[in-house]
Design an enzyme around this catalytic site. Sequence first.
Site, PDB file in Angstrom:
ATOM      1  CB  CYS A   8      53.570  35.706   9.858  1.00 27.09           C
ATOM      2  SG  CYS A   8      55.088  34.749   9.623  1.00 27.09           S
ATOM      3  CB  CYS A  59      58.134  36.595  12.837  1.00 25.00           C
ATOM      4  SG  CYS A  59      58.199  36.761  11.051  1.00 25.00           S
ATOM      5  CG  ASP A  65      33.186  39.760  51.746  1.00 24.72           C
ATOM      6  OD1 ASP A  65      32.907  39.066  52.736  1.00 24.72           O
ATOM      7  OD2 ASP A  65      33.489  40.962  51.814  1.00 24.72           O
ATOM      8  CG  ASP A  95      35.730  44.662  50.412  1.00 21.11           C
ATOM      9  OD1 ASP A  95      35.456  43.571  50.983  1.00 21.11           O
ATOM     10  OD2 ASP A  95      35.407  45.766  50.883  1.00 21.11           O
ATOM     11  CG  ASP A 137      37.022  39.015  51.161  1.00 20.75           C
ATOM     12  OD1 ASP A 137      36.424  38.147  51.813  1.00 20.75           O
ATOM     13  OD2 ASP A 137      36.652  40.200  51.084  1.00 20.75           O
TER      14      ASP A 137
END
Length: 744
Positions: free
Chosen positions: A34, A37, A439, A637, A641
């Site tokens: 649980c 633990c 972009d 990309d 950026d």
Amino acid sequence: MRRILPEAIAMNAIAVPSNAAQRTMEFAIEGMTCASCVARIERALRKVPGVVGATVNLATERASVHVDDDVADEALHAAVVDAGYAVKAANPRMPEYEASVSGMSTEARNLIVAAVLSLPLMLPMAAMPFGLHWGLPGWWQLALAAPVQFGLGLRFYKSAWKAVRAGTGNMDLLVALGTSAGFGLSLFNLLRAPGHHGNWPLYFEASAAVTTLVLLGKWLEGRAKRQTTEAIGALQALRPGTARVIRDGVEQDLVIDAVVTSDVVIVRPGERFPVDGDVVEGRTHADESLVTGESLPVAKEVGDRVTGGAINGDGRVVLRATAVGSESVLARIIRMVEEAQGRKAPIQQVVDRVSAVFVPVVVGISLVTFAAWGLGTSDWSAAILHAIAVLVIACPCALGLATPTAVMAGTGVAARAGVLFKDAEALEIAKHVAIVAFDKTGTLTEGKPVLAQRAAVDGDARELLRLAASMQSGSEHPLAKAVVAAYDEVVATADDVQAVPGRGLRGSVEGRELFLGSTLWMREEGVDLSPLAERQAVLTSSGHSVSWLAERTHAGVRLLGLLSFRDQPRPGAREAIARLHGMGLRTIMISGDNRSAAETVARALGIDEVRAEVLPGGKADVVRELQRDGRVAMVGDGINDAPALAAADVGIAMGSGTDVAMHAAGITLMRSEPSLVADAIDISRRTTRKIHQNLFWAFGYNVVGLPLAAMGLLDPVIASAAMAFSSVSVVSNTLLLRRWSPSP
């Protein structure tokens, strides 16, 4: 410099600590039941000197510990053992479930035995509503209940004892206390009135039923948890066991681990590519759907790269291996998904705080219930039953599973669709995004501009193109490639070429000092652009990007001519923007291009707002400005950026982008399709909604169940059934995420 998808994904999957003297260690843990633990193990690990941070995942049964480089693995293992748990000898990437020789799991076998022994005890209780009153003799009940209590239920005692020794509690402690109290009361009543047990109530059926129902819940929970890992299982299954390799001119089948980089590998039609590699012979189509999410086969010919795990289509091809084993794209993708699944979402911090005090509070409520009923009614047998009901209705395991199972399922289906989340934080934050900034070049457009027009001041457009091609022959910039591709002859060698960030190139061709770049740069250098100003206005108004070529002379810098470029929008980009609008999001385009060209593209795609002529260093400033109005996702990309991706609340890198951009982003799109941006935000919203639903049910079970049990309105058997099925319902609700699919 741009690279193809596999290299970019590979780079993004490497998690390199900022401090070289630190490392991250992962290992599997046995015995967790649980959320309590989880909290106890994390506390134990963080107390080890040199541990920077520790995260334990109940669903995957794994610990991820960030430590100083000089911390021994044994010290971490010892901390786990001292906390009452075990470190698995194996180091599996997924939870293991022990199975017998017959193939039946240990949990299933124990459940069947418990059900067979408990059924005779439960039947009389089930018959009572029909007016049938009969039951087994007390000693028979004892004989059936004892193996369930102390044999099949031994696991609860072991786990509870370890928790007590560690000075804390867990779900098994609650179960052990509750069933022991019921069994002990029944045994006491049986021994004090032998032969007349009818005068004293026996509750052997309750203790046996509670144990059986908890075992049933554990079994169902285990099955459901395994289903949340199906995405990783499917990816792992893509790796072939052998490869056909040519060594010393002889074809031979080798186990996949024996293949090394630069090996020549033969792949026949219908087989999976066993390694990442470059095609050196033949042509085919590759089905990469389970790796990249691309539904259509992709054409492959000599010089193209293939990804291990994809299916070879209709042709025999020969590859040269470029990456094998743990360095392959598939292995790195799996590692990324596992790391995302293993990390905690920010909302889990609330659950951790509750779990830290959950079991002690429940035990306290149980003791108060026992005392209140006993003192108030003098019926101590009933008081014990109500206290037992309080103990067994509590369900910390549901709290522990609510968040990690949802994260596992969400990141899993996202990976199948081609969306990789770096961590659970990115998954949760994406849900709150209000603004999506794009972009332009390579993100909303194809990033493959072509030279559309050229105009020379002196009328010699061919010479203008020759000089421009010479200047850019060594550049990887998309505009440079377009110029070089348009000039079909051998170019001259340019000397002392220098890139001026955000402006262009300067260099020397045949002794002539040339400048090739933006309008802004030409104005800064004092170039008179009036001879071609009208031509430029027409081109930019129609969406063209314009670069100027100028030469430094004794009289200053004079204009030689202009080059215009056209970059087509990506297929589906307009539909992707419309979908984002339908989700209530505001869209912005941030571009270094001239305003007219940027606004033309924006109008064509339906973008809400344009920020044009932004220098690379200024994109991050624009993102920070937008953050005043809400959470921002930045999609890009390129290398330029990366600062904006890092500044955004969540960065989204396109799969065709640079390594630097993808490393700075929290989300990676494995295909360069703008539609995946909406998919990423959609799965984030759905996963976060599931987390909230799961936590509502997990807290709801306890908030409603505990008072009802304390008021005596719940029988221990009903309470145990509710507890057992609470975690099952939470995980089953999570599994509904597996039905999600990206919008067409």
